[in-house]
Design an enzyme around this catalytic site. Structure first.
Site, PDB file in Angstrom:
ATOM      1  N   TRP A 192      -2.745  -2.689  -1.607  1.00  0.00           N
ATOM      2  CA  TRP A 192      -2.459  -4.111  -1.794  1.00  0.00           C
ATOM      3  C   TRP A 192      -3.255  -4.800  -0.689  1.00  0.00           C
ATOM      4  O   TRP A 192      -2.962  -4.627   0.497  1.00  0.00           O
ATOM      5  CB  TRP A 192      -0.960  -4.374  -1.636  1.00  0.00           C
ATOM      6  N   LYS A 229       5.693  -4.337  -4.513  1.00  0.00           N
ATOM      7  CA  LYS A 229       7.147  -4.226  -4.457  1.00  0.00           C
ATOM      8  C   LYS A 229       7.679  -4.277  -3.030  1.00  0.00           C
ATOM      9  O   LYS A 229       8.724  -4.826  -2.774  1.00  0.00           O
ATOM     10  CB  LYS A 229       7.546  -2.902  -5.115  1.00  0.00           C
ATOM     11  N   LYS A 270      11.844 -15.100 -11.349  1.00  0.00           N
ATOM     12  CA  LYS A 270      11.567 -14.000 -12.290  1.00  0.00           C
ATOM     13  C   LYS A 270      10.477 -14.413 -13.262  1.00  0.00           C
ATOM     14  O   LYS A 270       9.543 -13.666 -13.519  1.00  0.00           O
ATOM     15  CB  LYS A 270      12.806 -13.615 -13.110  1.00  0.00           C
ATOM     16  N   GLU A 309      16.554 -17.901  -8.822  1.00  0.00           N
ATOM     17  CA  GLU A 309      16.190 -16.531  -9.172  1.00  0.00           C
ATOM     18  C   GLU A 309      15.585 -16.467 -10.582  1.00  0.00           C
ATOM     19  O   GLU A 309      14.602 -15.754 -10.816  1.00  0.00           O
ATOM     20  CB  GLU A 309      17.434 -15.630  -9.046  1.00  0.00           C
ATOM     21  N   HIS A 344      16.848 -36.842  -8.429  1.00  0.00           N
ATOM     22  CA  HIS A 344      16.185 -37.319  -7.206  1.00  0.00           C
ATOM     23  C   HIS A 344      14.693 -36.988  -7.205  1.00  0.00           C
ATOM     24  O   HIS A 344      14.062 -36.991  -6.158  1.00  0.00           O
ATOM     25  CB  HIS A 344      16.874 -36.731  -5.975  1.00  0.00           C
ATOM     26  N   ARG A 384       3.756  -0.341  -4.895  1.00  0.00           N
ATOM     27  CA  ARG A 384       3.492  -0.880  -3.562  1.00  0.00           C
ATOM     28  C   ARG A 384       2.168  -1.629  -3.484  1.00  0.00           C
ATOM     29  O   ARG A 384       1.835  -2.229  -2.463  1.00  0.00           O
ATOM     30  CB  ARG A 384       3.481   0.252  -2.528  1.00  0.00           C
ATOM     31  N   ASN A 392      -1.339   2.170   5.762  1.00  0.00           N
ATOM     32  CA  ASN A 392      -0.480   1.108   5.228  1.00  0.00           C
ATOM     33  C   ASN A 392      -0.027   0.289   6.430  1.00  0.00           C
ATOM     34  O   ASN A 392       0.517   0.848   7.377  1.00  0.00           O
ATOM     35  CB  ASN A 392       0.703   1.764   4.495  1.00  0.00           C
ATOM     36  N   GLY A 393      -0.287  -1.018   6.392  1.00  0.00           N
ATOM     37  CA  GLY A 393       0.105  -1.857   7.529  1.00  0.00           C
ATOM     38  C   GLY A 393      -1.022  -2.811   7.883  1.00  0.00           C
ATOM     39  O   GLY A 393      -1.943  -3.015   7.092  1.00  0.00           O
ATOM     40  N   CYS A 446       0.844  -1.187   0.000  1.00  0.00           N
ATOM     41  CA  CYS A 446       0.000   0.000   0.000  1.00  0.00           C
ATOM     42  C   CYS A 446       0.886   1.246   0.000  1.00  0.00           C
ATOM     43  O   CYS A 446       1.928   1.271   0.643  1.00  0.00           O
ATOM     44  CB  CYS A 446      -0.927   0.107   1.194  1.00  0.00           C
ATOM     45  N   GLU A 449       6.884 -14.878 -11.502  1.00  0.00           N
ATOM     46  CA  GLU A 449       6.181 -13.703 -10.968  1.00  0.00           C
ATOM     47  C   GLU A 449       5.652 -12.784 -12.059  1.00  0.00           C
ATOM     48  O   GLU A 449       4.645 -12.118 -11.859  1.00  0.00           O
ATOM     49  CB  GLU A 449       7.034 -12.941  -9.948  1.00  0.00           C
TER      50      GLU A 449
HETATM   51  C1  F6R Z   1      11.109 -10.618  -6.601  1.00  0.00           C
HETATM   52  C2  F6R Z   1      11.010  -9.620  -5.578  1.00  0.00           C
HETATM   53  C3  F6R Z   1      10.708 -10.052  -4.187  1.00  0.00           C
HETATM   54  C4  F6R Z   1      11.573  -9.276  -3.192  1.00  0.00           C
HETATM   55  C5  F6R Z   1      11.174  -9.597  -1.746  1.00  0.00           C
HETATM   56  C6  F6R Z   1      12.080  -8.902  -0.749  1.00  0.00           C
HETATM   57  O1  F6R Z   1      11.422 -10.067  -7.838  1.00  0.00           O
HETATM   58  O2  F6R Z   1      11.146  -8.456  -5.828  1.00  0.00           O
HETATM   59  O3  F6R Z   1      10.869 -11.418  -4.022  1.00  0.00           O
HETATM   60  O4  F6R Z   1      12.906  -9.604  -3.419  1.00  0.00           O
HETATM   61  O5  F6R Z   1       9.864  -9.204  -1.533  1.00  0.00           O
HETATM   62  O6  F6R Z   1      12.028  -7.523  -0.898  1.00  0.00           O
HETATM   63  P1  F6R Z   1      13.148  -6.581  -0.315  1.00  0.00           P
HETATM   64  O7  F6R Z   1      14.418  -6.895  -1.018  1.00  0.00           O
HETATM   65  O8  F6R Z   1      12.667  -5.201  -0.611  1.00  0.00           O
HETATM   66  O9  F6R Z   1      13.250  -6.870   1.146  1.00  0.00           O
END
Ligand code: F6R
Length: 612
Positions: free
Chosen positions: A75, A607, A489, A485, A508, A27, A101-102, A2, A492
């Site tokens: 969010w 994010k 990517k 990773e 396995h 956010r 937010n929270g 949010c 998501e």
């Molecule tokens: C994936 C992504 C998330 C963040 C995770 C941690 O692309 O962006 O998996 O890496 O939410 O976020 P931070 O690094 O901001 O603590």
């Protein structure tokens, strides 16, 4: 999660609020809304499900005049994303509006108590409970808005950044924070507030980061006042932002994600600047705490998501180069695992946003147990940067695309420098290694530029794989986390199911999945385990699977057996995750674009994950 924005001043607030919400849309983007107090002391509230653009459309024929307002992009946590659950929320008497937010953890208890007093609720949100509580306290105690907010917050368990307006005090916004970020911008004739500085930078570079348990009283044309929850005046520490508006725009790219992928040549340069000097590493955070780093028994890395993947690479780096035992924990698990931590442990918290709730909680647990906590963050002045004892910024600039790209490579670059710096201190790194790795670090921007040359080939390749349903990613050693990773990517942003595995683990279990419908991305640069990974590729091919291999330039052996190869320049093994991440990011990006997905705002994601 949010984003909140507020404005109080002498101009019209609506354009400022909407522009600010666009900046904060990373956010959360389930719904958006504004509440505006106008000259006639009317409080106009508009909110709708969907993105900020939907709110703008919705408001087109509405009465939006006014110079005091608060706004929100959501969010969803409590209650599905719909118009009713969208913020702002209003008190039952229609006088007070709030954005939040929270998460209010005890909202149910508070709701039941308020219901007994005759309160009725329109939404399913925890936030509406808070605004009703503020109204209830204000009425029953016959007190001011600031007193009511202070009292209501004392009854709340949970996390919040809030902004409140009240028709009874039409020249004031009250803002408060606990565990969720809030920044106040001090302009010439206006005051701004937001979840981060990006909505503020267009108007002023002077900001105040609100601390936990602080309440700001923001009055039109009056200096900012900040008090603690015990009603003591707080020190106002005005900081100057080092952020430019151009960093927040797409700069001609169709998506922030692509811009951020391409920016990595310069962002890595920024991460390195001033830190590699004559083949030595200079990290002030390590130099200032050399005793701690020299004598630590163990390092524990805590992080989430992509930052956790960077942490896994960090473990290899720290063990290989600095010879310190390292554990890597999901912050969300660490905090509930009753961990054994001593004052001889160093906890490294990695976070792009610096606001991730689980990572913040892990940090406070580690501090409680006496560990020295070191942060690796991107956002300057963020909660994690402030909560840690020391740290190193990755300095990659604002990352706006929800999928993390340049932050990941910045984190791994900083972790490499950190491992070398600790290795220097503990005398575990040989002069040869130091020269070899630091020279390669300085080459990274050029090597990334060269690797970005794969973009067109990957765009073409993505046509073949747009509509598959599953992907497997395999890697070994330093590049096992790269496989995780790469898979993250892809899933998501394209919503294609993908799994990352250590290549040798495939036999396995996951090998059962392989058939002609399951493509496998194999990360196979020239390294110690190269021969072994060739066998893994053979195993996939033998079962009819197709293979996209990321290989070092000139690798003939893999070229002969893989269906597609993506060639990257030669690089020391410990730095290879940085270079291989480029084709992995581009592959995910182009597949998602071909599928028509919104890569900058993938569904259900945000994010900055500021809730548990
Ligand atoms: C994936 C992504 C998330 C963040 C995770 C941690 O692309 O962006 O998996 O890496 O939410 O976020 P931070 O690094 O901001 O603590």
């Amino acid at each position: 999660m949010c984003g909140i924005v507020g404005y109080i001043g002498n101009s019209q607030c609506f354009p400022v609020l909407i522009k600010g919400l666009h900046r904060l849309e990373y956010r959360g983007y389930d719904s958006a809304g504004v509440a505006i107090l106008n000259q006639n002391n009317e409080l106009n509230l508009y909110k709708t499900r969907g993105k900020v653009a939907d709110l703008e459309n919705f408001c087109q024929s509405k009465e939006i005049a006014g110079s005091i307002g608060i706004a929100h992009t959501r969010w969803a946590t409590h209650g599905e994303p719909n118009d009713i659950n969208a913020h702002p929320h209003m008190s039952a008497d229609g006088n007070i509006a709030i954005v939040h937010n929270g998460t209010i953890e005890n909202y149910n208890v508070l709701k039941q108590a308020l219901t007994k007093h005759g309160c009725e609720f329109k939404s399913e949100t925890d936030t509406e409970v808070l605004v009703q509580l503020i109204q209830y306290v204000k009425e029953t105690n016959n007190c001011t808005l600031i007193e009511a907010v202070t009292e209501a917050l004392s009854q709340v368990v949970g996390a919040y950044a809030i902004a409140v307006v009240d028709r009874d005090t039409p020249d004031t916004i009250i803002a408060a924070r606990k565990s969720s970020p809030l920044v106040i911008g001090i302009g010439e004739d206006a005051t701004y507030l937001a979840s981060d500085a990006t909505p503020i930078i267009d108007y002023t570079d002077k900001v105040v980061y609100l601390n936990d348990d602080e309440i700001a009283i923001i009055k039109k044309n009056e200096p900012l006042r900040v008090i603690t929850s015990d009603n003591e005046p707080s020190n106002i520490d005005i900081k100057t932002l080092k952020l430019s508006v151009s960093q927040l725009e797409k700069g001609g790219y169709p998506h922030f994600m692509l811009k951020e992928i391409f920016e990595q040549t310069s962002t890595i340069e920024d991460s390195i600047r001033g830190r590699v000097v004559n083949n030595h590493i200079q990290l002030s955070g390590v130099n200032e705490n050399s005793e701690k780093f020299a004598s630590a028994d163990r390092i524990i890395i805590v992080a989430c998501g992509t930052s956790w993947h960077a942490g896994l690479i960090g473990k290899r780096l720290l063990q290989d180069i600095a010879r310190v035992p390292v554990e890597v924990e999901y912050a969300s698990e660490f905090r509930y695992s009753n961990p054994v931590i001593t004052s001889r442990d160093i906890v490294i918290a990695i976070s792009q946003s610096g606001e991730t709730a689980d990572t913040l909680a892990a940090i406070s647990l580690a501090k409680e147990k006496g560990a020295f906590v070191y942060g690796i963050c991107n956002v300057v002045g963020s909660s994690i940067a402030r909560a840690t004892d020391s740290g190193t910024y990755i300095h990659v600039g604002p990352e706006i695309g929800v999928a993390s790209t340049k932050a990941f490579t910045g984190q791994v670059t900083v972790l490499t420098m950190l491992a070398l710096a600790i290795g220097q201190l503990r005398k575990t790194v040989t002069p040869d290694t130091l020269v070899r790795v630091t020279s390669a670090i300085e080459m990274l921007p050029a090597l990334i530029k060269e690797t970005l040359g794969l973009n067109k080939a990957i765009e073409k390749l993505s046509n073949t794989y747009t509509y598959v349903h599953n992907f497997l990613y395999l890697g070994r050693g330093y590049n096992y986390p790269s496989a995780l990773e790469g898979a993250l990517k892809l899933k998501e942003i394209s919503y294609i199911h993908a799994e990352g595995y250590p290549a040798a683990e495939m036999k396995h279990g996951p090998i059962a999945l392989i058939d002609h419908e399951l493509p496998t991305v194999v990360i196979a640069p020239m390294d110690e385990l190269h021969d072994k990974i060739i066998s893994n590729i053979q195993q996939v091919k033998a079962r009819g699977g197709s293979v996209i291999a990321i290989v070092t330039k000139g690798d003939k052996a893999i070229k002969e057996i893989a269906d597609h190869v993506l060639e990257i320049p030669k690089i020391p093994e410990c730095l290879s995750p940085i270079i291989v991440s480029i084709p992995l990011q581009l592959l995910a990006y182009h597949i998602a674009v071909k599928k028509g997905c919104n890569v900058d705002m993938p569904r259900n994601l945000a994010k900055s994950v500021t809730v548990e």
